[in-house]
Design an enzyme around this catalytic site. Sequence first.
Site, mmCIF file in Angstrom:
data_model
loop_
_atom_site.group_PDB
_atom_site.id
_atom_site.type_symbol
_atom_site.label_atom_id
_atom_site.label_comp_id
_atom_site.label_asym_id
_atom_site.label_seq_id
_atom_site.Cartn_x
_atom_site.Cartn_y
_atom_site.Cartn_z
ATOM 1 N N TYR A 137 0.861 -1.075 0.197
ATOM 2 C CA TYR A 137 -0.036 -0.054 -0.028
ATOM 3 C C TYR A 137 0.777 1.296 0.236
ATOM 4 O O TYR A 137 1.887 1.274 0.670
ATOM 5 C CB TYR A 137 -0.934 -0.152 1.379
ATOM 6 C CG TYR A 137 -2.031 -0.829 1.405
ATOM 7 C CD1 TYR A 137 -3.195 -0.182 0.865
ATOM 8 C CD2 TYR A 137 -1.877 -2.277 1.738
ATOM 9 C CE1 TYR A 137 -4.518 -1.540 0.836
ATOM 10 C CE2 TYR A 137 -3.117 -3.017 1.622
ATOM 11 C CZ TYR A 137 -4.263 -2.578 1.326
ATOM 12 O OH TYR A 137 -5.289 -3.535 1.242
ATOM 13 N N HIS A 143 -7.206 -8.529 -2.164
ATOM 14 C CA HIS A 143 -8.576 -7.906 -2.164
ATOM 15 C C HIS A 143 -8.558 -6.448 -2.451
ATOM 16 O O HIS A 143 -7.484 -5.914 -2.403
ATOM 17 C CB HIS A 143 -8.953 -8.060 -0.816
ATOM 18 C CG HIS A 143 -8.255 -7.267 0.292
ATOM 19 N ND1 HIS A 143 -6.958 -7.662 0.734
ATOM 20 C CD2 HIS A 143 -8.469 -6.130 0.895
ATOM 21 C CE1 HIS A 143 -6.483 -6.835 1.592
ATOM 22 N NE2 HIS A 143 -7.269 -5.919 1.615
#
Lengths: 280, 190
Positions: free
Chosen positions: A146, A198
Amino acid sequence: MTAPEAATGAPETPPAPESLLAAPDQATQAQIRDEIVAIEEAHARALADGTYEGGRTLLDYPPYRSSILRHPTKSPKQIDPETIELTSPAFGQRDVAAIEADLTLQHAGEPLGERIVVRGRVLDGWGRPVRQQLVEVWQANAAGRYIHKRDQHPAPLDPNFTGAGRTITDDDGWYEFTTIKPGPYPWRNHRNAWRPAHIHFSVFGSAFTQRIITQMYFPGDPLFPLDPIYQSIPDQRDRDRLVATYDHDLTEPEFKLGYRWDIVLTGAERTWTEPEGGEH
Amino acid sequence: MIVSTPEGTPVPSTAGQTIGPFFGFGLPYQGGNEVAHPWSPGAIVLSGTIRQGNGDPIPDAMIEIWQADSDGSVPTARGSLHRDGHAFTGFGRTGTTDDGRYLFWTRNPGATEPGKAPFIAVALFSRGLPDKLHTRIYLPDDEAALAADPVLASLTDAERATLIAVRTADGGLQHDIHLQGEKETVFFAY
């Protein structure tokens, strides 16, 4: 590590948030899996004898360690929504630019990874489209990293990928994002903990009570049985509803792979009546 | 999942999942906490701390508010994501700071119907919270309306206190939220 005692009168300095991300006990994956199975079996028994009263997601789910101090101990109080709760903030084209739905076009170059399209509908509990409402996504890059400053997993950032997008549903409730398939990534819930790949979804309905944040998964992920976040949903049918469907008709030749995923908001409990005159 | 049943058939809803720790680059946005422009007439600060069961502040929660305007009208203006500094859209979103605090600039909501106790609707998300929570922040001022509120009437005094904000000396609202513990906030399902 214990924080030093604050000097009298000095303001208390909070711990660095990233230092809180590791669960203190660092259980093994086998221990976590045992806990997951025990809860799943208890849930199945409660469903079978009609004593289950919880929602689709368990708020009290100890295998997800950080939930231990963050779940309410009392069941939410069931109430009738009032006027403001039966309405929702309105978002429109002024709020979102069309390009925000393509996460591969936000930088000078193209991001690395498997280019995909995720397309689906936002529906209410009666299968009716949720029109002109906001859908937001955020995700890791193809390497499982991220862009968030607290993600310090040693996988590369991609200078051509941020991983956040927005769109507004059309009049039939359709949304569509073009992005990169996110990678699985490690976290510190327990030893050797890995999240299945995800995409986070945030969706508004026509009532504020329908507000939902959830995660979309990819079919056949081998990490599903091991992941305490996916497993915080105790019913397999509900888990399956979080998994996208590969759709070859949506796949574009030599360009991107297609996935379909519909999101259904709560609301079937309200009586649905056929619109008068058959009009919408 | 692909829904294939015809419209009008009940469909099981999608289950919620935790917001996780890394939403900061995806959801909060500039001006998200300025439901009312800070220098506009009637603007007040609504702030507080969000805490977990051992009393520690939560540095990775996100709070959203949705409310009526001061005259009790339900906002219909768009533009919550790109504020024009003027329209009141009624919606705000902010992440908590490292010390668990949130702060909104907003207005006091009015009663949506005569005699109703005005409140701000809240949706709450956090790392470690497997699904969203809903609660309300009631204004403390109209005691008669608070006394007549059926939801508040159904609660113990301690529970009721978790839903009513404190009016600060400068006219703002102070309201802490406890996910767990002795002062656990009352949360709602609908």
